[in-house]
Write a protein that holds these residues in place. Structure first.
Motif, PDB file in Angstrom:
ATOM      1  N   PRO A  18      50.847  18.101  51.888  1.00  0.00           N
ATOM      2  CA  PRO A  18      50.160  19.389  52.107  1.00  0.00           C
ATOM      3  C   PRO A  18      50.836  20.288  53.153  1.00  0.00           C
ATOM      4  CG  PRO A  18      48.588  17.564  52.169  1.00  0.00           C
ATOM      5  CD  PRO A  18      49.939  16.964  52.085  1.00  0.00           C
ATOM      6  N   PRO A  19      51.200  19.743  54.338  1.00  0.00           N
ATOM      7  CA  PRO A  19      51.876  20.628  55.292  1.00  0.00           C
ATOM      8  C   PRO A  19      53.219  21.153  54.789  1.00  0.00           C
ATOM      9  CG  PRO A  19      51.276  18.554  56.358  1.00  0.00           C
ATOM     10  CD  PRO A  19      50.898  18.430  54.936  1.00  0.00           C
ATOM     11  N   VAL A  20      53.969  20.307  54.072  1.00  0.00           N
ATOM     12  CA  VAL A  20      55.258  20.769  53.561  1.00  0.00           C
ATOM     13  C   VAL A  20      55.051  21.897  52.549  1.00  0.00           C
ATOM     14  CG1 VAL A  20      57.216  20.122  52.096  1.00  0.00           C
ATOM     15  CG2 VAL A  20      56.583  18.681  54.042  1.00  0.00           C
ATOM     16  N   PHE A  29      60.308   6.807  59.294  1.00  0.00           N
ATOM     17  CA  PHE A  29      60.164   7.881  58.318  1.00  0.00           C
ATOM     18  C   PHE A  29      61.533   8.473  58.032  1.00  0.00           C
ATOM     19  CE2 PHE A  29      59.220  12.178  56.897  1.00  0.00           C
ATOM     20  CZ  PHE A  29      58.181  11.971  56.017  1.00  0.00           C
ATOM     21  N   PHE A  35      63.472  21.687  59.166  1.00  0.00           N
ATOM     22  CA  PHE A  35      62.789  22.480  58.145  1.00  0.00           C
ATOM     23  C   PHE A  35      61.628  23.278  58.765  1.00  0.00           C
ATOM     24  CE2 PHE A  35      59.195  22.422  55.074  1.00  0.00           C
ATOM     25  CZ  PHE A  35      59.757  23.115  54.007  1.00  0.00           C
ATOM     26  N   TYR A  47      52.604  23.925  52.567  1.00  0.00           N
ATOM     27  CA  TYR A  47      52.247  25.091  53.379  1.00  0.00           C
ATOM     28  C   TYR A  47      53.495  25.831  53.849  1.00  0.00           C
ATOM     29  CZ  TYR A  47      51.324  27.708  57.601  1.00  0.00           C
ATOM     30  OH  TYR A  47      51.323  28.694  58.541  1.00  0.00           O
ATOM     31  N   PHE A  48      54.456  25.074  54.420  1.00  0.00           N
ATOM     32  CA  PHE A  48      55.667  25.726  54.925  1.00  0.00           C
ATOM     33  C   PHE A  48      56.479  26.354  53.798  1.00  0.00           C
ATOM     34  CE2 PHE A  48      54.874  23.203  58.770  1.00  0.00           C
ATOM     35  CZ  PHE A  48      55.073  24.180  59.728  1.00  0.00           C
ATOM     36  N   LEU A  49      56.539  25.651  52.660  1.00  0.00           N
ATOM     37  CA  LEU A  49      57.284  26.211  51.531  1.00  0.00           C
ATOM     38  C   LEU A  49      56.670  27.524  51.071  1.00  0.00           C
ATOM     39  CD1 LEU A  49      58.148  23.158  49.243  1.00  0.00           C
ATOM     40  CD2 LEU A  49      59.748  24.695  50.405  1.00  0.00           C
ATOM     41  N   ILE A  50      55.352  27.498  50.881  1.00  0.00           N
ATOM     42  CA  ILE A  50      54.696  28.672  50.308  1.00  0.00           C
ATOM     43  C   ILE A  50      54.641  29.849  51.281  1.00  0.00           C
ATOM     44  CG2 ILE A  50      52.517  29.560  49.375  1.00  0.00           C
ATOM     45  CD1 ILE A  50      52.002  26.732  48.291  1.00  0.00           C
ATOM     46  N   PHE A  51      54.222  29.588  52.515  1.00  0.00           N
ATOM     47  CA  PHE A  51      53.966  30.713  53.412  1.00  0.00           C
ATOM     48  C   PHE A  51      55.123  31.067  54.344  1.00  0.00           C
ATOM     49  CE2 PHE A  51      49.749  29.205  52.196  1.00  0.00           C
ATOM     50  CZ  PHE A  51      49.231  30.385  51.713  1.00  0.00           C
ATOM     51  N   LYS A  52      56.145  30.213  54.395  1.00  0.00           N
ATOM     52  CA  LYS A  52      57.280  30.529  55.256  1.00  0.00           C
ATOM     53  C   LYS A  52      58.582  30.683  54.466  1.00  0.00           C
ATOM     54  CE  LYS A  52      54.616  30.318  58.734  1.00  0.00           C
ATOM     55  NZ  LYS A  52      54.218  31.527  59.436  1.00  0.00           N
ATOM     56  N   LEU A  69      53.080   7.574  54.175  1.00  0.00           N
ATOM     57  CA  LEU A  69      53.490   8.605  55.136  1.00  0.00           C
ATOM     58  C   LEU A  69      54.016   9.834  54.409  1.00  0.00           C
ATOM     59  CD1 LEU A  69      55.395   6.644  57.950  1.00  0.00           C
ATOM     60  CD2 LEU A  69      53.070   7.512  57.978  1.00  0.00           C
ATOM     61  N   TYR A  70      54.761   9.586  53.315  1.00  0.00           N
ATOM     62  CA  TYR A  70      55.327  10.709  52.563  1.00  0.00           C
ATOM     63  C   TYR A  70      54.235  11.498  51.861  1.00  0.00           C
ATOM     64  CZ  TYR A  70      59.666   8.423  53.667  1.00  0.00           C
ATOM     65  OH  TYR A  70      60.702   7.878  54.364  1.00  0.00           O
ATOM     66  N   LEU A  71      53.182  10.771  51.482  1.00  0.00           N
ATOM     67  CA  LEU A  71      52.049  11.437  50.840  1.00  0.00           C
ATOM     68  C   LEU A  71      51.344  12.363  51.837  1.00  0.00           C
ATOM     69  CD1 LEU A  71      51.271  10.911  47.926  1.00  0.00           C
ATOM     70  CD2 LEU A  71      49.387   9.489  48.732  1.00  0.00           C
ATOM     71  N   LEU A  72      51.260  11.891  53.086  1.00  0.00           N
ATOM     72  CA  LEU A  72      50.576  12.685  54.112  1.00  0.00           C
ATOM     73  C   LEU A  72      51.237  14.036  54.334  1.00  0.00           C
ATOM     74  CD1 LEU A  72      49.916  10.040  56.941  1.00  0.00           C
ATOM     75  CD2 LEU A  72      48.229  11.053  55.415  1.00  0.00           C
ATOM     76  N   VAL A  73      52.582  14.044  54.320  1.00  0.00           N
ATOM     77  CA  VAL A  73      53.252  15.296  54.664  1.00  0.00           C
ATOM     78  C   VAL A  73      53.263  16.315  53.526  1.00  0.00           C
ATOM     79  CG1 VAL A  73      54.733  14.204  56.390  1.00  0.00           C
ATOM     80  CG2 VAL A  73      55.594  14.551  54.072  1.00  0.00           C
ATOM     81  N   LEU A  78      46.015  19.732  59.119  1.00  0.00           N
ATOM     82  CA  LEU A  78      47.389  19.898  58.638  1.00  0.00           C
ATOM     83  C   LEU A  78      48.408  19.531  59.716  1.00  0.00           C
ATOM     84  CD1 LEU A  78      47.154  23.205  56.562  1.00  0.00           C
ATOM     85  CD2 LEU A  78      47.576  20.913  55.696  1.00  0.00           C
ATOM     86  N   LEU A 101      48.661  15.797  60.025  1.00  0.00           N
ATOM     87  CA  LEU A 101      49.305  15.239  58.836  1.00  0.00           C
ATOM     88  C   LEU A 101      50.824  15.305  58.917  1.00  0.00           C
ATOM     89  CD1 LEU A 101      47.163  16.357  55.767  1.00  0.00           C
ATOM     90  CD2 LEU A 101      47.247  14.146  56.924  1.00  0.00           C
ATOM     91  N   PRO A 125      53.629  11.541  60.838  1.00  0.00           N
ATOM     92  CA  PRO A 125      54.811  10.966  60.191  1.00  0.00           C
ATOM     93  C   PRO A 125      56.108  11.325  60.921  1.00  0.00           C
ATOM     94  CG  PRO A 125      53.351  11.871  58.549  1.00  0.00           C
ATOM     95  CD  PRO A 125      52.798  12.278  59.867  1.00  0.00           C
ATOM     96  N   ILE A 158      49.319  26.597  60.325  1.00  0.00           N
ATOM     97  CA  ILE A 158      50.055  25.678  61.204  1.00  0.00           C
ATOM     98  C   ILE A 158      50.913  26.457  62.194  1.00  0.00           C
ATOM     99  CG2 ILE A 158      51.653  23.724  61.327  1.00  0.00           C
ATOM    100  CD1 ILE A 158      50.990  23.028  58.507  1.00  0.00           C
TER     101      ILE A 158
END
Lengths: 298, 311
Positions: free
Chosen positions: B30-32, A110, A119, B34-39, B24-28, A97, A100, A104, A155
């Protein structure tokens, strides 16, 4: 370089000062090292020697009774195995993670990278709180499952910053442009160019997450009720910290059992720290590198 | 160019980037997520501080009660004790934990001898890798009133044995100094990195001018680590109320509670053990807001004084 010159020219004030520096560092060395040596020595001494205060630096009456006790305890074995599981899979998830998002973020092309960075960093400044986070984990059905230890804290923002800085400074823009000309997709570029070049930073990330995961205890305390899922640190806490003898035992048999229980605690401390401590001299270099990369302002 | 043109140009760039670099946007994603859900969701979930949370009605269905839980907290006799304990413990930790790594780094920097320097670094760095549970376990064993090495030493000296971990007056010292023991070596590295970046010609010039080692430290070393030190100081002040929960919680016992109960341990007990979700969230939110305010204030002050800040 100019050290031998220093020796000749060193003034009295400087010599005095340098002696002070050596003295200070030597004291520090002893203070840090002593508890570590004592714990190890106590863990391999006989129970009587430890409890009568004969052990103060080196082991007395060599004995491995403490280790025999802990390695016949099923709770401790389960904890050990659980910790191995959480450490290996948790680290895999975390590193994936982190890469990933960090890669980017390091790319100038980007769009919105500044916003995305904000964010992420904002979550360092403002924390939703223990209960609101618990409610989310609960509503996802993760409470009392192994996921609870590997996902909600997957993370670390600091590691994202470190990794992004590394990508920015060690993957030249020209390389990206050249491969784009050749029709290489971003996926392929990441997989076959970036990742092989990123081995040092991936090593740093693996180490940092793995040590964190091996030592973690708080998430297990709040999310796991089932003792079969407990990691080693939680088992340790239950045995060593919650079980501290309250005194008032006078029967000699009780005394003996108490001595053995104390000895077992020393052995447990050593056994739980051993995996990290064994690899430590080899990985220290990488950690220093990681800290340095992170400190370069990006 | 007027505003609309600028806007459309930015949008155009965004579209171009998205088309070309969609991967590149596809890569981010899952981490995004993660931040939305857990933070971020937990941040919004904090509204339960202003509601009477009921499990049946859920977060959004529960009734609004305004500042009731905050008022309850402020009027609680525990309030000032918690604030005082949290604040003093953090301040003490900061006052000791901030300068020591700097002194350590400055000392190490004075030494050119490889072996000794490496040994000191290797050893002082090692405790960082020991878990909090183990640090506290070591403390409980070594300071144990009956069998601990410290009290055995007291015994041979003819002194009474002391239950260190049970004394409210000792709690802060034990917490802070064991923390220094664990972290000083690790924290020194960042300063050593800054010191290694100093231009050697500065030292040589100082030498030509006949500067002593101490003068070199004051006029070259300290100014060159100032920027890093300021950032670290700001970050630590910003965390003054967000004290490491784990260690305080593990060191706590019924005997030392009068100095060891801090906001985070209180939130844990009230919230998770007593299931008083709304009240605990209000306490936690109050804590987070103080943190944020401190951070912003210190950052602004530092920017004014030293032109150095986090943002």
């Amino acid at each position: 370089m100019f050290s031998h010159k220093n020796k000749i020219k060193e003034s009295i004030a400087d010599r005095f000062f340098l002696t002070g520096v050596y003295l200070f560092l030597t004291i520090l060395l002893v203070v840090v090292l002593y508890p570590l040596i004592y714990i190890v020595s106590a863990s391999i001494s006989s129970p009587e020697a430890v409890s009568s205060g004969k052990v103060w630096l080196f082991p007395v009456d060599l004995s491995f009774k403490g280790y025999e006790v802990i390695f016949s305890n099923s709770q401790i074995i389960t904890g050990y195995l659980n910790s191995l599981f959480y450490t290996s899979f948790g680290t895999l998830i975390s590193v994936t993670l982190t890469v990933l998002i960090a890669y980017p973020l390091s790319r100038k092309t980007f769009f919105g990278r500044n916003f995305l960075m904000f964010f992420i960093v904002f979550t360092m400044l403002f924390y939703g709180g223990l209960i609101p986070t618990y409610l989310v984990v609960q509503s996802l059905g993760m409470v009392d499952t192994r996921w609870a230890l590997m996902i909600p804290n997957a993370i670390a923002v600091w590691q994202v910053i470190i990794a992004r800085t590394f990508f920015q400074t060690s993957i030249p823009d020209e390389l990206v442009e050249a491969s784009e000309m050749d029709g290489c997709s971003d996926f392929r570029f990441l997989w076959s160019v970036v990742l092989p070049l990123a081995k040092p930073i991936i090593a740093v990330l693996v180490l940092m997450y793995a040590v964190g995961q091996w030592n973690a205890y708080f998430d297990a305390l709040i999310y796991l009720k089932n003792p079969d899922l407990h990691p080693l640190q939680l088992v340790l806490r239950n045995i060593i910290i919650l079980n501290t003898g309250t005194g008032g035992m006078d029967a000699s048999e009780m005394m003996e059992r108490q001595q053995l229980a104390d000895l077992m605690k020393y052995a447990l401390i050593v056994a739980a720290s051993l995996p990290v401590m064994l690899i430590y001299p080899f990985v220290q270099r990488h950690f220093v590198k990681g800290m340095m990369i992170g400190s370069v302002k990006g | 160019m007027n505003g609309i043109q600028v806007k459309s140009k930015i949008l155009g760039n965004a579209k171009k980037s998205l088309k070309r670099h969609w991967q590149l946007y596809l890569l981010v994603i899952p981490p995004v997520l993660y931040f939305l859900i857990f933070k971020y969701i937990p941040m919004f979930n904090s509204v339960i501080a202003f509601k009477d949370y009921s499990v049946v009605k859920g977060i959004w269905g529960s009734e609004w009660v305004g500042f009731k839980h905050f008022e309850m907290f402020f009027n609680n006799p525990q309030f000032w004790i918690l604030i005082k304990n949290t604040f003093f413990l953090s301040l003490y930790a900061l006052a000791v934990g901030f300068p020591i790594p700097i002194i350590l780094a400055l000392c190490l920097n004075e030494i050119r001898n490889g072996m000794f320097k490496k040994t000191v670094q290797l050893v002082t760095y090692a405790p960082y890798f020991i878990s909090t549970v183990i640090i506290v376990s070591m403390l409980t064993l070594m300071f144990s009133p009956r069998l601990g090495i410290v009290n055995q030493l007291f015994g041979t000296l003819g002194l009474e044995s002391i239950d260190f971990l049970g004394l409210p007056g000792m709690f802060r010292d034990i917490y802070v100094w064991s923390d220094v023991w664990q972290h000083a070596g690790y924290s020194a590295i960042i300063y050593l990195a800054a010191l290694s970046g100093v231009d050697p010609s500065q030292y040589e010039a100082a030498k030509v001018d006949g500067a002593t080692r101490l003068q070199k430290i004051f006029y070259i070393d300290i100014p060159s680590i100032m920027p890093v030190a300021t950032i670290i100081l700001i970050l630590s002040v910003g965390n003054i109320m967000a004290l490491g929960f784990e260690k305080v919680f593990l060191l706590q016992n019924p005997l030392n509670l009068s100095t060891s109960e801090v906001i985070s341990t209180y939130v844990y007990k009230i919230g998770l053990l007593n299931a008083n979700f709304s009240f605990a969230t209000a306490v936690g939110l109050f804590n987070s807001i103080i943190n944020l305010v401190l951070l912003v204030a210190v950052n602004a002050t530092s920017k004014k004084i030293s032109k150095n800040g986090l943002w």
